[in-house]
Design a protein around this motif. Sequence first.
Motif, PDB file in Angstrom:
ATOM      1  N   ALA A 184      -1.134   0.683   3.007  1.00 10.66           N
ATOM      2  CA  ALA A 184      -1.720  -0.446   2.272  1.00 10.66           C
ATOM      3  C   ALA A 184      -0.633  -1.273   1.592  1.00 10.66           C
ATOM      4  CB  ALA A 184      -2.706   0.065   1.223  1.00 10.66           C
ATOM      5  N   ASP A 185      -0.942  -2.571   1.350  1.00 13.07           N
ATOM      6  CA  ASP A 185      -0.001  -3.454   0.662  1.00 13.07           C
ATOM      7  C   ASP A 185       0.105  -3.124  -0.825  1.00 13.07           C
ATOM      8  OD1 ASP A 185       0.418  -4.962   3.023  1.00 13.07           O
ATOM      9  OD2 ASP A 185      -1.433  -6.074   2.654  1.00 13.07           O
ATOM     10  N   LEU A 186      -1.001  -2.640  -1.401  1.00 17.20           N
ATOM     11  CA  LEU A 186      -1.066  -2.413  -2.848  1.00 17.20           C
ATOM     12  C   LEU A 186      -2.089  -1.324  -3.130  1.00 17.20           C
ATOM     13  CD1 LEU A 186      -0.280  -3.541  -5.761  1.00 17.20           C
ATOM     14  CD2 LEU A 186      -2.364  -4.894  -5.589  1.00 17.20           C
ATOM     15  N   ASN A 187      -1.835  -0.526  -4.168  1.00 13.92           N
ATOM     16  CA  ASN A 187      -2.793   0.492  -4.623  1.00 13.92           C
ATOM     17  C   ASN A 187      -3.310   0.127  -6.002  1.00 13.92           C
ATOM     18  OD1 ASN A 187      -2.363   2.526  -2.417  1.00 13.92           O
ATOM     19  ND2 ASN A 187      -0.288   2.515  -3.261  1.00 13.92           N
ATOM     20  N   PHE A 243      -6.718  -9.296  -5.430  1.00 13.12           N
ATOM     21  CA  PHE A 243      -5.655  -9.204  -4.425  1.00 13.12           C
ATOM     22  C   PHE A 243      -6.213  -9.266  -3.005  1.00 13.12           C
ATOM     23  CE2 PHE A 243      -3.436  -7.501  -8.157  1.00 13.12           C
ATOM     24  CZ  PHE A 243      -2.261  -8.257  -8.091  1.00 13.12           C
ATOM     25  N   ARG A 244      -7.449  -8.784  -2.813  1.00 22.15           N
ATOM     26  CA  ARG A 244      -8.090  -8.944  -1.503  1.00 22.15           C
ATOM     27  C   ARG A 244      -8.277 -10.422  -1.187  1.00 22.15           C
ATOM     28  NH1 ARG A 244     -14.108  -6.665  -0.804  1.00 22.15           N
ATOM     29  NH2 ARG A 244     -14.432  -8.231  -2.432  1.00 22.15           N
ATOM     30  N   HIS A 249      -4.223  -6.146   1.974  1.00 19.01           N
ATOM     31  CA  HIS A 249      -4.993  -4.943   2.283  1.00 19.01           C
ATOM     32  C   HIS A 249      -4.747  -3.956   1.144  1.00 19.01           C
ATOM     33  CE1 HIS A 249      -6.029  -6.468   6.211  1.00 19.01           C
ATOM     34  NE2 HIS A 249      -4.756  -6.729   6.431  1.00 19.01           N
ATOM     35  N   VAL A 250      -5.774  -3.719   0.344  1.00 22.44           N
ATOM     36  CA  VAL A 250      -5.647  -2.976  -0.911  1.00 22.44           C
ATOM     37  C   VAL A 250      -6.303  -1.607  -0.776  1.00 22.44           C
ATOM     38  CG1 VAL A 250      -6.095  -3.053  -3.398  1.00 22.44           C
ATOM     39  CG2 VAL A 250      -5.796  -5.183  -2.130  1.00 22.44           C
ATOM     40  N   ASN A 251      -5.663  -0.587  -1.343  1.00 19.70           N
ATOM     41  CA  ASN A 251      -6.293   0.722  -1.530  1.00 19.70           C
ATOM     42  C   ASN A 251      -6.849   0.783  -2.947  1.00 19.70           C
ATOM     43  OD1 ASN A 251      -5.977   1.976   0.904  1.00 19.70           O
ATOM     44  ND2 ASN A 251      -4.231   3.247   0.302  1.00 19.70           N
ATOM     45  N   LEU A 252      -8.149   1.036  -3.082  1.00 17.97           N
ATOM     46  CA  LEU A 252      -8.761   1.249  -4.397  1.00 17.97           C
ATOM     47  C   LEU A 252      -9.150   2.715  -4.494  1.00 17.97           C
ATOM     48  CD1 LEU A 252     -10.131   0.371  -7.085  1.00 17.97           C
ATOM     49  CD2 LEU A 252     -12.154  -0.198  -5.741  1.00 17.97           C
ATOM     50  N   MET A 253      -8.656   3.391  -5.547  1.00 17.66           N
ATOM     51  CA  MET A 253      -8.983   4.805  -5.738  1.00 17.66           C
ATOM     52  C   MET A 253      -9.580   4.996  -7.117  1.00 17.66           C
ATOM     53  SD  MET A 253      -5.585   6.330  -4.056  1.00 17.66           S
ATOM     54  CE  MET A 253      -4.946   5.346  -2.717  1.00 17.66           C
ATOM     55  N   MET A 254     -10.725   5.656  -7.159  1.00 19.51           N
ATOM     56  CA  MET A 254     -11.413   5.855  -8.436  1.00 19.51           C
ATOM     57  C   MET A 254     -11.674   7.335  -8.655  1.00 19.51           C
ATOM     58  SD  MET A 254     -14.781   3.875  -9.805  1.00 19.51           S
ATOM     59  CE  MET A 254     -14.009   2.309  -9.435  1.00 19.51           C
ATOM     60  N   ASP A 255     -11.187   7.837  -9.777  1.00 19.09           N
ATOM     61  CA  ASP A 255     -11.365   9.245 -10.133  1.00 19.09           C
ATOM     62  C   ASP A 255     -11.940   9.301 -11.546  1.00 19.09           C
ATOM     63  OD1 ASP A 255     -11.225  11.981 -10.253  1.00 19.09           O
ATOM     64  OD2 ASP A 255      -9.046  12.101 -10.458  1.00 19.09           O
ATOM     65  N   SER A 300     -10.926 -12.782   3.706  1.00 18.47           N
ATOM     66  CA  SER A 300      -9.496 -12.909   3.382  1.00 18.47           C
ATOM     67  C   SER A 300      -8.706 -11.636   3.639  1.00 18.47           C
ATOM     68  CB  SER A 300      -9.324 -13.324   1.916  1.00 18.47           C
ATOM     69  OG  SER A 300     -10.035 -14.515   1.651  1.00 18.47           O
ATOM     70  N   GLY A 301      -9.199 -10.514   3.132  1.00 16.49           N
ATOM     71  CA  GLY A 301      -8.464  -9.249   3.233  1.00 16.49           C
ATOM     72  C   GLY A 301      -9.417  -8.075   3.220  1.00 16.49           C
ATOM     73  N   SER A 302      -8.934  -6.938   2.734  1.00 16.71           N
ATOM     74  CA  SER A 302      -9.793  -5.742   2.723  1.00 16.71           C
ATOM     75  C   SER A 302      -9.462  -4.852   1.539  1.00 16.71           C
ATOM     76  CB  SER A 302      -9.632  -4.950   4.022  1.00 16.71           C
ATOM     77  OG  SER A 302      -8.333  -4.373   4.093  1.00 16.71           O
ATOM     78  N   ILE A 303     -10.477  -4.115   1.089  1.00 18.23           N
ATOM     79  CA  ILE A 303     -10.292  -3.052   0.097  1.00 18.23           C
ATOM     80  C   ILE A 303     -10.749  -1.754   0.756  1.00 18.23           C
ATOM     81  CG2 ILE A 303     -10.954  -2.118  -2.142  1.00 18.23           C
ATOM     82  CD1 ILE A 303     -11.594  -4.978  -3.048  1.00 18.23           C
TER      83      ILE A 303
END
Length: 437
Positions: A184-187, A243-244, A249-255, A300-303
Amino acid sequence: MDARSLIDEVPKLNPYKMYGKVTRVVGLTIESKGPQASVGDLCHIIIGKREKNKVKAEVVGFRDENVLLMPLHGTTDIAPGSLVEATGHPLEVKVGSGLVGKVIDGCGIPLDGSDLPKGLSSFPTDNNPPNPLERPRIEEAMSIGVRSIDSLLTVGKGQRVGIFAGTGVGKSTLLAMIVKNSSADLNVIALIGERGREVKDFIERDLGPEGLKKTILVVATSDQPALMRIKGAMTATAVAEYFRNQGLHVNLMMDSVTRFAMAQREIGLAVGEPPTTKGYTPSVFALLPKLLERSGTNQSGSITAFYTVLVDGDDLNEPISDSVRGILDGHFVLDRKLANKGQFPAINVLKSISRVMNDIVSPEHRQAADTLRKLLAAYYESEDLINIGAYKRGSSREVDRAIQAYPKIVAFLKQQTDENVHLEDAVKSLIDQFGGG
């Protein structure tokens, strides 16, 4: 913004400020007479004699013509008669490339006390999911850097996946592996309801300087008010959306999503909602899809999103797990038995699924993955007999093959936390070892 744009904004400005007065505080809820505001609007409660001393609060409902508010930073110093000032809009955060490498709270303020970088743009935290007809289909695989995922549970760009596990089975470690290894481009990582001690542990031990270089961390610890934990999840999603929209292309992580649901349950009970299954209020099950559907693809992009779900007592059918599993595009189940055997990441590939895998992998890849699953399933079905020595070689040709292949399968599924296996290498290894049926 140029002069013409500023002139165009002038007619939209409201020259009046709406005020109300606090009448009482009950638990987490603040009641006030006025101001005129809508549910979701941000208000400022002025404490003390100086107008600069303000507490942010959000309108969460109404009762007997009174406005119900919940504070973002606790109710300390709020007194009867404190002025409540309406802003006329929901919470907005400052977002931009200057946030990369920063750790912020649910309101977008850096946790280290530093000032926000210049050149950031205001962005609302509560947005609608993309129109279903405007979502491009997921057609491209994404390298996660974890061999068992890339080979057997292949993830596509824009997919939403749940990571289901009990406590202490390796959720945070798996997330850190994905952060450091994925393409991914960004986390964007949201730590919702975490213990305060674990935040620094995650940043320094799991993430490290290498992982933090392309990461924005949003933290709302367990000691913060329920609304702040909700805003932490909303802010992280909004940052990823921003950012999307820039084409990344973004990684979204939720904990974790479970603690997000618990925070909404607190709010729901405080404003008088009836409790339903396991005490969760109806608003929890209305808010979950609204949050989870915001990730994914747009024009535009993706998450690509990974949401951890705390499985209460390792019960995969408890209400939040069941609801989240029905919304997402796949789930990874972390198995305590595998963790106890020393197999990390402890992903049970037979209980896990990627709903888009068949659309984004080659026939050879799919066949090799099916072969490994069949061998593993055959071994697990006869595992008790094998362990006590009751199984006789030759009783089943399939079980014989499974016994022979089992050490190779375990070695394939195991991976060190600092080991990065690219998608192409993982697939090649899978086909070389288990291809050809």
